[in-house]
Design a protein around this motif. Structure first.
Motif, PDB file in Angstrom:
ATOM      1  N   ALA A 250       0.855  -1.262  -0.007  1.00  0.00           N
ATOM      2  CA  ALA A 250      -0.070  -0.120   0.019  1.00  0.00           C
ATOM      3  C   ALA A 250       0.967   1.453  -0.102  1.00  0.00           C
ATOM      4  O   ALA A 250       0.440   2.224  -0.709  1.00  0.00           O
ATOM      5  CB  ALA A 250      -0.932   0.086   1.239  1.00  0.00           C
ATOM      6  N   GLY A 251       1.946   1.233   0.833  1.00  0.00           N
ATOM      7  CA  GLY A 251       2.727   2.442   0.660  1.00  0.00           C
ATOM      8  C   GLY A 251       3.305   3.014  -0.357  1.00  0.00           C
ATOM      9  O   GLY A 251       3.197   4.183  -0.850  1.00  0.00           O
ATOM     10  N   PRO A 252       4.217   1.892  -1.386  1.00  0.00           N
ATOM     11  CA  PRO A 252       4.717   2.255  -2.217  1.00  0.00           C
ATOM     12  C   PRO A 252       3.707   2.556  -3.443  1.00  0.00           C
ATOM     13  O   PRO A 252       3.717   3.416  -4.160  1.00  0.00           O
ATOM     14  CB  PRO A 252       5.537   0.931  -2.812  1.00  0.00           C
ATOM     15  N   ARG A 253       2.499   1.750  -3.592  1.00  0.00           N
ATOM     16  CA  ARG A 253       1.405   1.971  -4.348  1.00  0.00           C
ATOM     17  C   ARG A 253       1.027   3.739  -4.085  1.00  0.00           C
ATOM     18  O   ARG A 253       0.573   4.133  -5.298  1.00  0.00           O
ATOM     19  CB  ARG A 253       0.385   0.926  -4.037  1.00  0.00           C
ATOM     20  N   ALA A 254       0.737   3.924  -3.116  1.00  0.00           N
ATOM     21  CA  ALA A 254       0.154   5.357  -2.921  1.00  0.00           C
ATOM     22  C   ALA A 254       1.231   6.453  -3.296  1.00  0.00           C
ATOM     23  O   ALA A 254       0.872   7.401  -3.874  1.00  0.00           O
ATOM     24  CB  ALA A 254      -0.138   5.543  -1.434  1.00  0.00           C
ATOM     25  N   LEU A 255       2.538   6.015  -3.217  1.00  0.00           N
ATOM     26  CA  LEU A 255       3.509   6.927  -3.439  1.00  0.00           C
ATOM     27  C   LEU A 255       3.592   7.183  -5.007  1.00  0.00           C
ATOM     28  O   LEU A 255       3.851   8.085  -5.612  1.00  0.00           O
ATOM     29  CB  LEU A 255       4.895   6.580  -2.886  1.00  0.00           C
ATOM     30  N   VAL A 256       3.469   6.057  -5.703  1.00  0.00           N
ATOM     31  CA  VAL A 256       3.701   5.869  -7.217  1.00  0.00           C
ATOM     32  C   VAL A 256       2.332   6.762  -7.822  1.00  0.00           C
ATOM     33  O   VAL A 256       2.446   7.582  -8.597  1.00  0.00           O
ATOM     34  CB  VAL A 256       3.738   4.474  -7.724  1.00  0.00           C
ATOM     35  N   ALA A 257       1.143   6.544  -6.892  1.00  0.00           N
ATOM     36  CA  ALA A 257      -0.018   7.115  -7.243  1.00  0.00           C
ATOM     37  C   ALA A 257       0.164   8.582  -7.342  1.00  0.00           C
ATOM     38  O   ALA A 257      -0.172   9.322  -8.467  1.00  0.00           O
ATOM     39  CB  ALA A 257      -1.241   6.458  -6.688  1.00  0.00           C
ATOM     40  N   ALA A 258       0.882   9.070  -6.439  1.00  0.00           N
ATOM     41  CA  ALA A 258       0.725  10.440  -6.165  1.00  0.00           C
ATOM     42  C   ALA A 258       1.733  11.052  -7.309  1.00  0.00           C
ATOM     43  O   ALA A 258       1.485  12.169  -7.876  1.00  0.00           O
ATOM     44  CB  ALA A 258       1.380  10.822  -4.712  1.00  0.00           C
ATOM     45  N   VAL A 259       2.737  10.368  -7.451  1.00  0.00           N
ATOM     46  CA  VAL A 259       3.741  11.009  -8.469  1.00  0.00           C
ATOM     47  C   VAL A 259       3.254  10.884  -9.896  1.00  0.00           C
ATOM     48  O   VAL A 259       3.467  11.946 -10.566  1.00  0.00           O
ATOM     49  CB  VAL A 259       5.034  10.063  -8.426  1.00  0.00           C
ATOM     50  N   VAL A 260       2.443   9.905 -10.174  1.00  0.00           N
ATOM     51  CA  VAL A 260       1.754   9.977 -11.584  1.00  0.00           C
ATOM     52  C   VAL A 260       0.847  10.998 -11.653  1.00  0.00           C
ATOM     53  O   VAL A 260       0.763  11.703 -12.714  1.00  0.00           O
ATOM     54  CB  VAL A 260       1.005   8.507 -11.971  1.00  0.00           C
ATOM     55  N   ALA A 261      -0.061  11.112 -10.614  1.00  0.00           N
ATOM     56  CA  ALA A 261      -1.063  12.284 -10.819  1.00  0.00           C
ATOM     57  C   ALA A 261      -0.648  13.764 -10.864  1.00  0.00           C
ATOM     58  O   ALA A 261      -0.857  14.691 -11.574  1.00  0.00           O
ATOM     59  CB  ALA A 261      -1.965  12.186  -9.369  1.00  0.00           C
ATOM     60  N   ALA A 262       0.740  13.725 -10.051  1.00  0.00           N
ATOM     61  CA  ALA A 262       1.339  15.178  -9.641  1.00  0.00           C
ATOM     62  C   ALA A 262       1.701  15.399 -11.332  1.00  0.00           C
ATOM     63  O   ALA A 262       2.033  16.444 -11.701  1.00  0.00           O
ATOM     64  CB  ALA A 262       2.346  15.131  -8.790  1.00  0.00           C
ATOM     65  N   ASP A 263       2.547  14.476 -11.913  1.00  0.00           N
ATOM     66  CA  ASP A 263       3.139  14.708 -13.063  1.00  0.00           C
ATOM     67  C   ASP A 263       2.128  15.086 -14.293  1.00  0.00           C
ATOM     68  O   ASP A 263       2.232  15.987 -15.018  1.00  0.00           O
ATOM     69  CB  ASP A 263       3.626  13.264 -13.793  1.00  0.00           C
ATOM     70  N   LEU A 264       1.001  14.307 -14.317  1.00  0.00           N
ATOM     71  CA  LEU A 264      -0.305  14.767 -15.232  1.00  0.00           C
ATOM     72  C   LEU A 264      -0.599  15.979 -14.979  1.00  0.00           C
ATOM     73  O   LEU A 264      -0.763  17.082 -15.648  1.00  0.00           O
ATOM     74  CB  LEU A 264      -1.393  13.905 -14.932  1.00  0.00           C
ATOM     75  N   CYS A 265      -0.777  16.558 -13.552  1.00  0.00           N
ATOM     76  CA  CYS A 265      -1.142  18.004 -13.093  1.00  0.00           C
ATOM     77  C   CYS A 265      -0.026  18.898 -13.638  1.00  0.00           C
ATOM     78  O   CYS A 265      -0.421  19.970 -14.322  1.00  0.00           O
ATOM     79  CB  CYS A 265      -1.296  18.226 -11.769  1.00  0.00           C
ATOM     80  N   ARG A 266       1.111  18.758 -13.721  1.00  0.00           N
ATOM     81  CA  ARG A 266       2.317  19.620 -14.107  1.00  0.00           C
ATOM     82  C   ARG A 266       2.111  19.735 -15.739  1.00  0.00           C
ATOM     83  O   ARG A 266       2.432  20.800 -16.094  1.00  0.00           O
ATOM     84  CB  ARG A 266       3.807  19.107 -13.834  1.00  0.00           C
ATOM     85  N   ARG A 267       1.867  18.619 -16.225  1.00  0.00           N
ATOM     86  CA  ARG A 267       1.802  18.732 -17.694  1.00  0.00           C
ATOM     87  C   ARG A 267       0.554  19.750 -18.307  1.00  0.00           C
ATOM     88  O   ARG A 267       0.579  20.245 -18.954  1.00  0.00           O
ATOM     89  CB  ARG A 267       1.574  17.464 -18.424  1.00  0.00           C
ATOM     90  N   LEU A 268      -0.814  19.421 -17.504  1.00  0.00           N
ATOM     91  CA  LEU A 268      -1.843  20.193 -17.671  1.00  0.00           C
ATOM     92  C   LEU A 268      -1.469  21.832 -17.334  1.00  0.00           C
ATOM     93  O   LEU A 268      -1.694  22.594 -17.837  1.00  0.00           O
ATOM     94  CB  LEU A 268      -2.973  19.889 -16.637  1.00  0.00           C
TER      95      LEU A 268
END
Length: 303
Positions: A250-268
């Motif tokens: 769960a911990g690594p999964r949450a970290l990866v999820a945040a990084v992926v979503a943050a990268d999308l937000c930065r592209r937006l």
């Protein structure tokens, strides 16, 4: 695409230097148990200092959470300075019942409604069937609510098309009907490609849709859940690969999820987006971290 980042941010690693010139909003769902209630209000308390433009509260399939949604929204009005937006659907309710619900919200001080057709009720073979005395679709619901009270009305948009729509153009025409009926903004289904969103904006503008269309951001906490909720949302192979082997972590999964979503937000953000809507699933940490990366700080930490 124009790069809207400052020179410092463009040269610095990852998210360094972003000025936090964004507006955010958050979606929550009404709790079913005491433990879930505590988790919800902890999340609200964590995210409230980010000064969201509004916070929305979902409405269960077939109106199954009607009273819990109302109770959550009413508590937000009573106990916080947040602007609540109550979800309301056409499913399983007559026009008179919806008018009564709208009146209750108005009397409670709620001025923002997220008006949705709603998912088909169980036992209907996956097909939506309007109440015999109800609204046939979201556009009709928007028109009815707008005639009842001067609500601020948000509606749903689908960058990759609604699963029941016969074509992308038909789906866009439906969005236009909702806007013409009185909606003041649209909030998108989640997506994983910035280009998907920008292409959709181009098509919406060409169709005469000029209201704000907020990108809906979903940090992926569980790929199986995303597949169930996603409808026509494409799940890229690279996203599948990133979560390989993390089902029980769960911990690594949450970290990866945040990084992926943050990268999308930065592209937006690089494409000019300054308004973001987060599907929180009643968890604050990922949305808070993404806002932090985008430069948004809690009120009490701003100079």
């Amino acid at each position: 695409m124009t790069d809207c980042l400052s020179p410092i941010a463009a040269d610095a690693p990852l998210f360094a230097g972003l000025p936090g010139d964004i507006a955010v909003s958050f979606e929550f769902f009404p709790p079913r148990t005491e433990a879930m209630d505590e988790q919800l209000w902890d999340a609200i308390g964590t995210l409230a200092p980010l000064d969201p433009a509004f916070v929305s509260v979902t409405y269960g399939a077939g109106g199954s959470t009607r009273e819990r949604t109302h109770a959550t929204v009413a508590r937000l009005v009573r106990e916080t300075a947040l602007v609540p937006a109550a979800h309301l659907t056409c499913v399983g309710a007559s026009r008179g019942e919806i008018a009564e619900i709208a009146d209750r919200y108005w009397e409670a001080g709620v001025r923002h409604i997220v008006a949705l057709r709603g998912d088909p009720q169980p036992g209907m073979g996956g097909q939506f069937a309007p109440h015999p005395d109800g609204y046939a679709n979201a556009a009709a619901l928007v028109a009815g609510l707008a005639a009842r009270h001067p609500f601020d009305l948000s509606v749903a948009a689908y960058p990759e098309g609604h699963p029941e729509s016969p074509s992308p153009q038909a789906d866009l025409d439906n969005l236009k009907r909702k806007i013409d009926a009185g909606a003041t903004r649209a909030i998108t289904q989640f997506f994983f490609s910035a280009e998907t969103y920008f292409r959709f904006l181009d098509r919406a503008l060409a169709a005469g849709i000029t209201v704000p269309i907020l990108p809906g951001i979903m940090p992926v906490t569980n790929l199986a859940g995303i597949r169930r909720m996603g409808g026509n949302t494409a799940i890229p192979s690279w996203l599948e690969a990133m979560f390989t082997g993390l089902d029980d972590r769960a911990g690594p999964r949450a970290l990866v999820a945040a990084v992926v979503a943050a990268d999308l937000c930065r592209r937006l953000y690089e494409g000019g987006v300054r308004d973001f809507h987060f599907y929180t699933l009643n968890r604050a940490d990922q949305a808070f971290a993404i806002c932090q990366l985008l430069g948004l700080r809690p009120r009490d930490s701003q100079s």
